[in-house]
Design a protein around this motif. Structure first.
Motif, PDB file in Angstrom:
ATOM      1  N   TYR A 126     -19.178   2.849  -1.724  1.00  0.00           N
ATOM      2  CA  TYR A 126     -19.966   1.702  -2.177  1.00  0.00           C
ATOM      3  C   TYR A 126     -20.231   1.879  -3.675  1.00  0.00           C
ATOM      4  O   TYR A 126     -20.148   2.983  -4.208  1.00  0.00           O
ATOM      5  CB  TYR A 126     -21.289   1.604  -1.397  1.00  0.00           C
ATOM      6  CG  TYR A 126     -22.288   2.692  -1.736  1.00  0.00           C
ATOM      7  CD1 TYR A 126     -23.312   2.483  -2.669  1.00  0.00           C
ATOM      8  CD2 TYR A 126     -22.218   3.945  -1.122  1.00  0.00           C
ATOM      9  CE1 TYR A 126     -24.200   3.495  -2.979  1.00  0.00           C
ATOM     10  CE2 TYR A 126     -23.103   4.958  -1.433  1.00  0.00           C
ATOM     11  CZ  TYR A 126     -24.099   4.727  -2.368  1.00  0.00           C
ATOM     12  OH  TYR A 126     -24.989   5.725  -2.689  1.00  0.00           O
ATOM     13  N   SER A 127     -20.531   0.764  -4.346  1.00  0.00           N
ATOM     14  CA  SER A 127     -20.774   0.780  -5.797  1.00  0.00           C
ATOM     15  C   SER A 127     -22.251   0.926  -6.075  1.00  0.00           C
ATOM     16  O   SER A 127     -23.057   0.111  -5.637  1.00  0.00           O
ATOM     17  CB  SER A 127     -20.249  -0.509  -6.441  1.00  0.00           C
ATOM     18  OG  SER A 127     -20.554  -0.523  -7.815  1.00  0.00           O
ATOM     19  N   ASP A 128     -22.581   2.011  -6.865  1.00  0.00           N
ATOM     20  CA  ASP A 128     -23.965   2.253  -7.261  1.00  0.00           C
ATOM     21  C   ASP A 128     -24.016   2.258  -8.790  1.00  0.00           C
ATOM     22  O   ASP A 128     -23.621   3.235  -9.430  1.00  0.00           O
ATOM     23  CB  ASP A 128     -24.443   3.590  -6.689  1.00  0.00           C
ATOM     24  CG  ASP A 128     -25.894   3.889  -7.086  1.00  0.00           C
ATOM     25  OD1 ASP A 128     -26.598   2.952  -7.517  1.00  0.00           O
ATOM     26  OD2 ASP A 128     -26.306   5.053  -6.964  1.00  0.00           O
ATOM     27  N   HIS A 129     -24.452   1.112  -9.388  1.00  0.00           N
ATOM     28  CA  HIS A 129     -24.496   0.949 -10.851  1.00  0.00           C
ATOM     29  C   HIS A 129     -23.140   1.253 -11.495  1.00  0.00           C
ATOM     30  O   HIS A 129     -23.036   1.987 -12.474  1.00  0.00           O
ATOM     31  CB  HIS A 129     -25.583   1.848 -11.474  1.00  0.00           C
ATOM     32  CG  HIS A 129     -26.963   1.481 -11.038  1.00  0.00           C
ATOM     33  ND1 HIS A 129     -27.581   2.080  -9.948  1.00  0.00           N
ATOM     34  CD2 HIS A 129     -27.858   0.566 -11.517  1.00  0.00           C
ATOM     35  CE1 HIS A 129     -28.779   1.565  -9.788  1.00  0.00           C
ATOM     36  NE2 HIS A 129     -28.982   0.628 -10.734  1.00  0.00           N
ATOM     37  N   GLY A 130     -22.084   0.693 -10.891  1.00  0.00           N
ATOM     38  CA  GLY A 130     -20.737   0.815 -11.457  1.00  0.00           C
ATOM     39  C   GLY A 130     -20.015   2.078 -11.101  1.00  0.00           C
ATOM     40  O   GLY A 130     -18.910   2.310 -11.590  1.00  0.00           O
TER      41      GLY A 130
END
Length: 701
Positions: A610-614
């Motif tokens: 998953y994406s967490d701040h890019g």
């Protein structure tokens, strides 16, 4: 540059860069067939001979051969011609003479043509008789004139000299007055004047250019000689030439080669032929001068040449009754003489005007010299002079000679020592040049009138290149400086050597570390640089713990760049927002909406991330896809038999929850993999039905 021209028939000049080198012409052997009647003939206004068939009727005169129909000057007053082998000499034709009323035509001693003289009494001077109005030279700088039986002598008048900054006053041999000349040069123990040329060796010619020795070395082209030929360097030449093996000659201690030609004398040309030297006299071809030219014989030349007689002088005459700065510029023909006022005689000779003033004898003791109108020299009248005067003029108080022989005469006064602005010359105090405050002679000042400055005995408005101001005088800079503010090698403002640069007042071969060359001057690099340049302040290297970007040193590279192994910032791959290396796998940050996963910037993180701040981060091990790291953040389950127990909806409307092996009570596993919930009544009925079914099955069993 590279232009070649001939200032005269026997000299060739070439421009090398910005200096001129002139060399005498070298004549090639035209290889005449002398046995067939060919002769060497020098064409009109030429230096080297050519082969022509001998024409009948040539003349031999004074060891020279002249072609039929030619003319030449035999002596200052006669012109000779060759006519069918016969020499005829006649007096030189003179320009028409038009004398004024009562004037007479008279040929002065040593002259060819008559001049106009007056009807007055002749003069006798040192055993010679001169007619009224006739003048004669005592020396180059003095002449006399006969005026109705009275000899009046004149001396050359020298104007005050105001030389340019880079010039000095010199006395030229044969000239009456001193002249301004650029600085001389010193080389190999010899002093050469500005413009003077000399040869260091056969290949190197030097010239003095305003105090600087400038040399040109001749370059020799590659030489390939034919079969049987050999290489040899002719006398006085720089480059080798191919010579025939037919044999060499020795002439006056100099080795000459086959077919070489050289001058034995002005009209004699010698040749080397199979070891034998033969000399032939050159014949002068017919010369016809154009209008305005005259036939003259130049020293060292074999044949006469046509020279323009239109020489003239430019003379600026200041009017006696005009305003102080008014003047008239005249063009005066060569040889003309005129009177500039009642007591000044001028002449144009050699394109230069020389004016003479009267040299009057002193009055006898006890008489007063009084100016008489219309006379150049004063009348002597009996008068009682001042007790200090032996003789006087203008007034009784104006001494011409002093009673006390130990005293000096200054502006008509008898003094013990010369005053300010005067210098001692014998028993006289003469005025210094106007620009001098004090002086030692009429040519050199020892101090100057403010605001002028003293430089090498001359008063100048500014010191100029190579000098600096030291109070009221100009002192010479150190030899390495072109300009300076003090005497040492660390006081330079500019460097004499164009290859040197100025650093901290000294001239160095290079600026060194921490500096760059800014138009010949070393300037400090930016404080962040370790080194910069060579001709700009942009950094080349940086100190430790800093990196180089766009010519500047900084603590870290800006966004979109990374530091390579040499400490230089290089641009990242275009997919990266920041990086640690050049490729797409070296990203350390991405531009939205892309996210970083294992060094790559991807449009989506993919399964299990998953994406967490890019930045792509791993989901919980139970999730196939997720919105965060916890087990309750799954949006899809890794095991197909598990169901997603939805607990909330994300901001994007995507259901997320926990992956369970069995859906919780009141939920069932839908084909979508999500645990779906039903209403309570339906579920209770299902429980009754299932219980009945279970009971039936047990009784049957």
């Amino acid at each position: 540059d590279a232009t070649i021209w001939k200032p005269d028939s026997c000299q060739s000049c070439r421009c090398h860069g910005d200096i001129v080198i002139c060399k005498p012409a070298v004549c090639r052997n035209p290889q005449c067939a002398f046995e067939k009647g060919e002769v060497l003939q020098i064409a009109a206004n030429q230096c080297c001979p050519e082969c022509v068939l001998r024409t009948p009727g040539s003349c031999h005169h004074e060891k020279k051969i002249h072609e039929h129909g030619t003319e030449w000057a035999s002596s200052p007053c006669s012109v000779c011609s060759c006519n069918h082998g016969e020499v005829r000499c006649t007096p030189q034709p003179c320009p028409p003479l038009s004398c004024g009323h009562q004037e007479l035509a008279f040929i002065p001693e040593g002259s060819c043509c008559p001049v106009c003289v007056g009807p007055g009494k002749p003069c006798s001077y040192e055993g010679h008789v001169f007619q009224d109005g006739e003048d004669w030279r005592l020396s180059r700088c003095a002449k006399c004139l006969c005026r109705n039986g009275v000899v009046q002598c004149f001396t050359a008048q020298c104007q005050p000299l105001f030389c340019n900054q880079d010039e000095t006053v010199v006395r030229v041999p044969g000239k009456c007055c001193p002249q301004c000349s650029a600085r001389s040069c010193s080389a190999a123990g010899q002093v050469y004047e500005h413009g003077e040329q000399w040869s260091e060796n056969a290949c190197t010619t030097c010239i003095c250019d305003r105090g600087e020795v400038r040399c040109h070395k001749q370059a020799c082209l590659p030489l390939r000689c034919g079969k049987g030929q050999s290489r040899a360097r002719h006398h006085g030449q720089c480059c080798e030439e191919c010579v025939s093996p037919a044999g060499s000659c020795s002439y006056d201690g100099v080795v000459r080669y086959q077919d070489e030609m050289w001058k034995g004398s002005a009209c004699e040309f010698c040749m080397c032929d199979h070891g034998q030297v033969t000399c032939q006299t050159g014949e002068c071809a017919k010369v016809e001068c154009a209008q305005g030219e005259e036939l003259i014989h130049l020293h060292g030349k074999c044949c006469p040449e046509c020279i323009s007689r239109n020489g003239y002088c430019v003379y600026e005459e200041t009017g006696e009754f005009m305003s102080s700065n008014a003047s008239e510029v005249k063009r005066i023909p060569e040889g003309e003489k005129w009177e500039d006022g009642p007591c000044k005689v001028c002449e144009c000779r050699g394109a230069q005007v020389t004016c003479y003033e009267p040299s009057c004898p002193p009055c006898p003791v006890g008489t007063l010299a009084l100016e008489a109108k219309g006379q150049c020299c004063p009348d002597c009248t009996s008068v009682h002079c001042h007790p200090d005067c032996l003789t006087c003029s203008q007034s009784p108080d104006h001494c011409d000679l002093c009673q006390d022989p130990t005293k000096l005469l200054q502006n008509g006064w008898c003094v013990h020592s010369c005053g300010l602005g005067f210098y001692q010359a014998g028993s006289l105090c003469l005025a210094c040049q106007p620009q001098c405050s004090t002086c030692t002679s009429g040519l050199e000042c020892s101090s100057c009138q403010p605001p002028l400055l003293m430089r090498h005995g001359q008063c100048v408005p500014t010191c100029g290149d190579g000098f600096y101001q030291d109070r009221h005088s100009c002192a010479v800079c150190h030899e390495s400086c072109a300009g300076c503010w003090g005497p040492t090698e660390k006081h330079c403002l500019a460097c004499r050597d164009p290859l040197h640069v100025l650093r901290d007042g000294g001239c160095e071969s290079s600026c060194g570390k921490g500096f760059y060359n800014r138009q010949g001057t070393c300037s400090a690099c930016d404080q962040s640089c370790d080194s910069c340049g060579p001709s700009s302040p942009r950094c080349l290297t940086c100190t430790e713990k800093t990196v180089l970007h766009d010519g500047k040193c900084m603590s870290e590279c800006p966004g979109g760049y990374y530091a390579d192994a040499t400490g230089r910032c290089k641009v990242c791959h275009n997919s990266c927002a920041s990086c640690s290396g050049p490729t797409a796998s070296h990203c350390t940050a991405c531009s939205p909406p892309k996210a970083l996963r294992q060094g790559h910037c991807l449009p989506r993180c993919g399964e299990g991330f998953y994406s967490d701040h890019g930045v792509c981060k791993a989901c919980h091990s139970s999730c196939l896809a997720c919105m965060g790291p916890a087990p309750s953040h799954c949006t899809g389950c890794k095991k197909p038999e598990e169901g997603l127990q939805v607990e909330q909806l994300s901001g994007a409307g995507i259901p997320s929850g926990e992956c369970l092996a069995q859906c919780r009570a009141h939920f069932y596993l839908e084909s979508t993999g999500i645990c779906e919930g039903q209403n309570l009544d339906f579920c209770q009925n299902l429980e009754v039905i299932s219980a009945v079914c279970l009971g039936i099955s047990s009784t049957e069993n």
